[in-house]
Motif scaffolding. Structure first.
Motif: not given
Ligand code: SAM
Length: 293
Positions: A111-118, A84-88, A46-53
């Motif tokens: 990815g995390g920055s885009l999640v927070a902006n959204r 789910v981790q990024a949303q938490l 979905d274009g949200f690239y994460h580097h976490h678990y």
């Protein structure tokens, strides 16, 4: 002080103003070269690239069924768990007003920055020591149509060049193990407004086990990092005006992610060390949220 420009030329000869030690050169080289499918394939969903678990109970049925769709289904499931981790993490930042400003320290591919902006509609600055990641993340912000609000910069989280009291919230998602916590939290305390929120999700070694176990040492060697003891987080927060408001032990919630990942085509070879370390009690996956007083 660094300019507000997005990128600076990356140099491996020690003269780069962003990196201040040979250790940081090696961390940047690692992330500049990193192309693991477990990060890239999952981000493509979905274009949200994460580097976490990931966290949460997996849908184990993705490992069954027809071979021709199994890989696609496991990619989607692992991405769901990391999302789910990024949303938490974002849950613990808020509420952030739309005219607020956030800092994603050690932002990976953004990815995390885009999640927070959204989530908040606010301005977000992401910083990484890897020029490749910064360029990649800025391209993602463009593709999401939010490059007016989400910007990525080649900067060192220990000395960012951002102005004092500029941010309503700062987070580190799995990036504190690359730096000395005392230096990091002093810089965060400087950049946060009074009452601002700091959140980290991190692996830490468990002081009650003793010093780092073999499995924790394997993780350190794999990622060229230095996993801190749990106690150091609280000691250095207290010393830097960061007062914990929530502490959540996510160890049990992340173990199934690793057990699923270990059975997919996306392994990187470090899965057994994580599973062993979580199971023998030497390693913990924590969320810590703190207020800047
Ligand atoms: N937070 C991201 C995420 O959740 O997807 C990425 C986490 S990745 C495991 C660690 C990140 O820390 C990488 O982007 C790396 O470049 C960054 N990093 C390590 N040391 C750094 C430093 N001194 N300053 C800025 N970024 C750093």
């Amino acid at each position: 002080m660094l300019s507000e420009k997005t990128t600076l030329p990356s140099q491996a000869n020690g003269t780069d103003p962003v990196r201040t030690s040979p250790y940081q050169d090696s961390v940047a080289a690692y992330w500049n070269a990193e192309r693991n499918p477990v990060n890239l394939r999952l981000g493509e969903v979905d274009g949200f690239y994460h580097h976490h678990y990931g966290i949460g109970e997996p849908d184990w049925s993705v490992l069954e069924g027809p071979q021709d769709t199994r890989e696609e289904r496991t990619v989607r499931e692992l991405h769901r768990l990391e999302s789910v981790q990024a949303q938490l993490l974002a849950d613990h930042l808020g509420p952030i007003p739309a005219d607020g400003r956030l800092l994603d320290a050690g932002c990976g591919r953004g990815g995390g920055s885009l999640v927070a902006n959204r989530r908040f509609g606010c301005r977000v600055d992401g910083i990484s020591i890897s020029s490749h990641q910064v360029d990649f993340a800025n391209q993602q912000a463009k593709e999401h149509g939010v490059d007016d609000k989400v910007r990525f910069h080649l900067r060192n989280m220990l000395d960012t060049g951002f102005e004092t009291a500029a941010f309503d919230g700062i987070w580190n998602n799995e990036s504190t193990m690359y730096v000395e916590l005392g230096l990091l939290f002093a810089e965060h305390a400087r950049q946060l407004k009074r009452g601002g929120r700091y959140v980290t999700i991190t692996g830490c070694y468990n002081d009650t086990y003793g010093l780092p176990s073999r499995a924790v040492s394997e993780i350190n060697a794999h990622y060229i990092c230095d996993i801190h003891p749990r106690s150091t987080y609280f000691k250095e927060m207290a010393a830097n005006r960061l007062v914990p408001v929530s502490v959540i032990d996510l160890t049990a919630a992340t173990l199934p992610y690793w057990e699923l990942r270990a059975r997919t085509h996306l392994t990187t070879g470090i899965e057994k060390s994580f599973i062993d370390a979580y199971k023998d009690g030497s390693f913990q996956y924590l969320l810590i949220a703190a207020d800047r007083i």
